[in-house]
Motif scaffolding. Structure first.
Motif, PDB file in Angstrom:
ATOM      1  N   GLY A 281       0.812  -1.212   0.000  1.00 33.13           N
ATOM      2  CA  GLY A 281       0.000   0.000   0.000  1.00 33.13           C
ATOM      3  C   GLY A 281       0.843   1.259   0.000  1.00 33.13           C
ATOM      4  O   GLY A 281       0.576   2.219  -0.732  1.00 33.13           O
ATOM      5  N   LEU A 282       1.908   1.271   0.815  1.00 34.45           N
ATOM      6  CA  LEU A 282       2.786   2.441   0.881  1.00 34.45           C
ATOM      7  C   LEU A 282       3.511   2.664  -0.445  1.00 34.45           C
ATOM      8  O   LEU A 282       3.705   3.811  -0.873  1.00 34.45           O
ATOM      9  N   GLU A 311      -7.664   1.827   0.599  1.00 35.03           N
ATOM     10  CA  GLU A 311      -8.358   0.639   1.101  1.00 35.03           C
ATOM     11  C   GLU A 311      -7.450  -0.180   2.012  1.00 35.03           C
ATOM     12  O   GLU A 311      -7.879  -0.693   3.052  1.00 35.03           O
ATOM     13  N   THR A 312      -6.181  -0.264   1.638  1.00 31.97           N
ATOM     14  CA  THR A 312      -5.211  -1.004   2.453  1.00 31.97           C
ATOM     15  C   THR A 312      -4.909  -0.272   3.744  1.00 31.97           C
ATOM     16  O   THR A 312      -4.913  -0.862   4.831  1.00 31.97           O
ATOM     17  N   MET A 313      -4.642   1.026   3.643  1.00 35.28           N
ATOM     18  CA  MET A 313      -4.252   1.793   4.824  1.00 35.28           C
ATOM     19  C   MET A 313      -5.370   1.888   5.859  1.00 35.28           C
ATOM     20  O   MET A 313      -5.113   1.967   7.059  1.00 35.28           O
ATOM     21  N   GLU A 315      -7.202  -0.453   6.687  1.00 35.83           N
ATOM     22  CA  GLU A 315      -7.181  -1.710   7.431  1.00 35.83           C
ATOM     23  C   GLU A 315      -5.923  -1.876   8.266  1.00 35.83           C
ATOM     24  O   GLU A 315      -5.998  -2.335   9.407  1.00 35.83           O
ATOM     25  N   VAL A 316      -4.764  -1.522   7.711  1.00 31.19           N
ATOM     26  CA  VAL A 316      -3.506  -1.844   8.395  1.00 31.19           C
ATOM     27  C   VAL A 316      -2.593  -0.643   8.605  1.00 31.19           C
ATOM     28  O   VAL A 316      -1.535  -0.788   9.229  1.00 31.19           O
ATOM     29  N   GLY A 317      -2.950   0.522   8.119  1.00 32.19           N
ATOM     30  CA  GLY A 317      -2.057   1.672   8.208  1.00 32.19           C
ATOM     31  C   GLY A 317      -2.229   2.473   9.486  1.00 32.19           C
ATOM     32  O   GLY A 317      -3.241   2.386  10.173  1.00 32.19           O
ATOM     33  N   THR A 318      -1.209   3.265   9.802  1.00 29.35           N
ATOM     34  CA  THR A 318      -1.291   4.182  10.927  1.00 29.35           C
ATOM     35  C   THR A 318      -2.092   5.420  10.511  1.00 29.35           C
ATOM     36  O   THR A 318      -2.383   5.624   9.328  1.00 29.35           O
ATOM     37  N   ALA A 319      -2.414   6.257  11.486  1.00 28.05           N
ATOM     38  CA  ALA A 319      -3.150   7.491  11.176  1.00 28.05           C
ATOM     39  C   ALA A 319      -2.341   8.372  10.233  1.00 28.05           C
ATOM     40  O   ALA A 319      -2.896   8.980   9.308  1.00 28.05           O
TER      41      ALA A 319
END
Length: 448
Positions: A281-282, A311-313, A315-319
């Motif tokens: 995602g990054l 969509e990825t962030m 779910e799993v990303g930081t703010a």
């Protein structure tokens, strides 16, 4: 013959502690087969109970026979180990708060766990602190594990900790320490003469990013050249992807937009088969960012990349990572001549960052200011840029802050404020180490 507590393996001491903890007296433990005096003898270590007596006493104080006999409750140990496993899963899935809670609960009962599980929980706790933005706590834990005599230099665990320390110091704004840790670790690896592994390549890739943040592009380029060759010869797809990822960063900082895009796309292709969806995602965000710097880019493709990354962030990303996606979507909206959407996206980014004093917030404000100017809200745009100036003044200087100073200057310049733009450009130059000339005075002389 009397026996000591050590001679009875501490059974009596554990029995007494549990009895008192549950508010019981010795009479409460007595039965037709167990007298009060016998309970007293067991608790003082003068008698070793039989298996039958041990079972009866364990039932009365509410523990297992194994715990009374050894001090180790296998059922409880398994529960704690499962908490650590759950913490690992939560961390991978971006549930950082839940992960921290699981690791902390396990570490509260550390005496019941073996050393390997305790270290695993401490590392997980440190990673959770890092992802939650509690960098001081993370650095303290990383350092304790890294300096522990049980951590073998050159091992996979040692390399992981070195990478984590580099990253945490970098994100905390301490560029000197981030580079120092990385350089020291790389030299140690060279002295050990070990075969190159993915962990070592990852350490070097992280150090490239630290050089970039410090503004040392020459060292970043040299290390990037060295690692690219090593990674191609010895690295996995993920390790090679990490090197190309950071090489793209260096190329972009040198104004090589198309080269940085090609490197980032290669990194994305290499990492696409991994299970690290956050990194994928990054990288999509990075590809979108590099595309936006090319005049004739495919804006529809940028939109697809950012939509998938978002969509990825979520779910799993930081703010901060979620905010980064919103900021780039705001930049995309400006390229699409939609200042209303840009303002909305930039405002969302600031909401995610809670208006904290960090360069990401200042970057979102620069986009917000341009959107305000394009909506005809010149006063609001100017106020936002002054807020950027105040905010950047509270943040440690690095290449990222210098970039935001430059962007703010560009917005002033684009909207007819050359004096304000010049002041921002001067801050940007200082941010990359180019300080004003000392002792100079203005001289008015005729042109010849």
């Amino acid at each position: 013959m009397e026996q000591s507590q050590s001679g009875t393996n501490g059974i009596g001491q554990r029995l007494r502690e549990l009895r008192q903890k549950r508010g019981l007296n010795q009479q409460d433990l007595a039965s037709a087969d167990i007298s009060v005096s016998y309970v007293s003898l067991i608790e003082t270590g003068k008698r070793a109970p039989s298996e039958t007596v041990l079972k009866s006493l364990a039932e009365r104080v509410g523990c297992t026979v194994d715990y009374l006999r050894t001090g180790r409750d296998d059922t409880r140990v398994k529960e704690l180990e499962l908490k650590i496993v759950f913490g690992d899963m939560a961390l991978r899935n971006g549930a950082n708060g839940e992960a921290l809670q699981s690791y902390s609960e396990a570490l509260a009962n550390a005496p019941l766990l073996d050393e390997a599980m305790v270290r695993r929980a401490k590392l997980g706790q440190a990673l959770a602190f890092e992802k939650l933005g509690r960098l001081e706590a993370a650095i303290q834990l990383f350092n304790a594990l890294y300096d522990d005599p049980e951590t073998t230099p050159g091992s996979a665990e040692w390399a992981q900790l070195a990478v984590a320390l580099c990253r945490a110091y970098r994100d905390a704004g301490d560029q000197v320490m981030s580079v120092e840790v990385g350089e020291r670790a790389m030299k140690q690896l060279d002295r050990l003469g070990l075969d190159v592994t993915d962990d070592h390549i990852q350490l070097g890739a992280t150090l490239i990013g630290c050089y970039y943040n410090r503004g040392d592009l020459t060292q970043a380029q040299l290390l990037s050249n060295r690692l690219t060759q090593v990674a191609e010869e010895n690295g996995s797809r993920v390790a090679r992807g990490a090197v190309y990822w950071n090489a793209a960063l260096v190329a972009n900082s040198r104004g090589q937009a198309k080269e940085s895009l090609a490197l980032a796309e290669r990194a994305l292709a290499l990492m696409a088969e991994s299970d690290n969806v956050r990194h994928i995602g990054l990288l999509k965000v990075n590809c979108a960012a590099y595309l936006l710097e090319i005049d004739s880019c495919d804006l529809d493709h940028v939109a697809v990349l950012l939509t998938e990354a978002q969509e990825t962030m979520l779910e799993v990303g930081t703010a901060a990572e979620q905010a980064s996606v919103e900021t780039y979507r705001a930049r995309l909206a400006l390229r699409q001549a939609d200042p209303d959407a840009a303002l909305e996206r930039a405002s969302r980014a600031l909401g995610l960052l809670r208006n904290e004093s960090r360069w990401e917030s200042a970057s979102a404000r620069v986009v917000l200011a341009q959107a305000q100017f394009e909506r005809g809200e010149a006063t609001a745009g100017a106020e936002t840029l002054h807020a950027v100036e105040r905010q950047l003044g509270q943040i440690p200087v690095n290449r990222n802050t210098a970039l935001v100073w430059r962007q703010a200057g560009d917005v002033w310049q684009l909207n007819g404020h050359p004096n304000e733009a010049l002041a921002m450009y001067q801050h940007a130059l200082s941010g990359v180490g180019l300080v004003p000339l000392k002792g100079a005075t203005r001289v008015t002389a005729p042109l010849i």
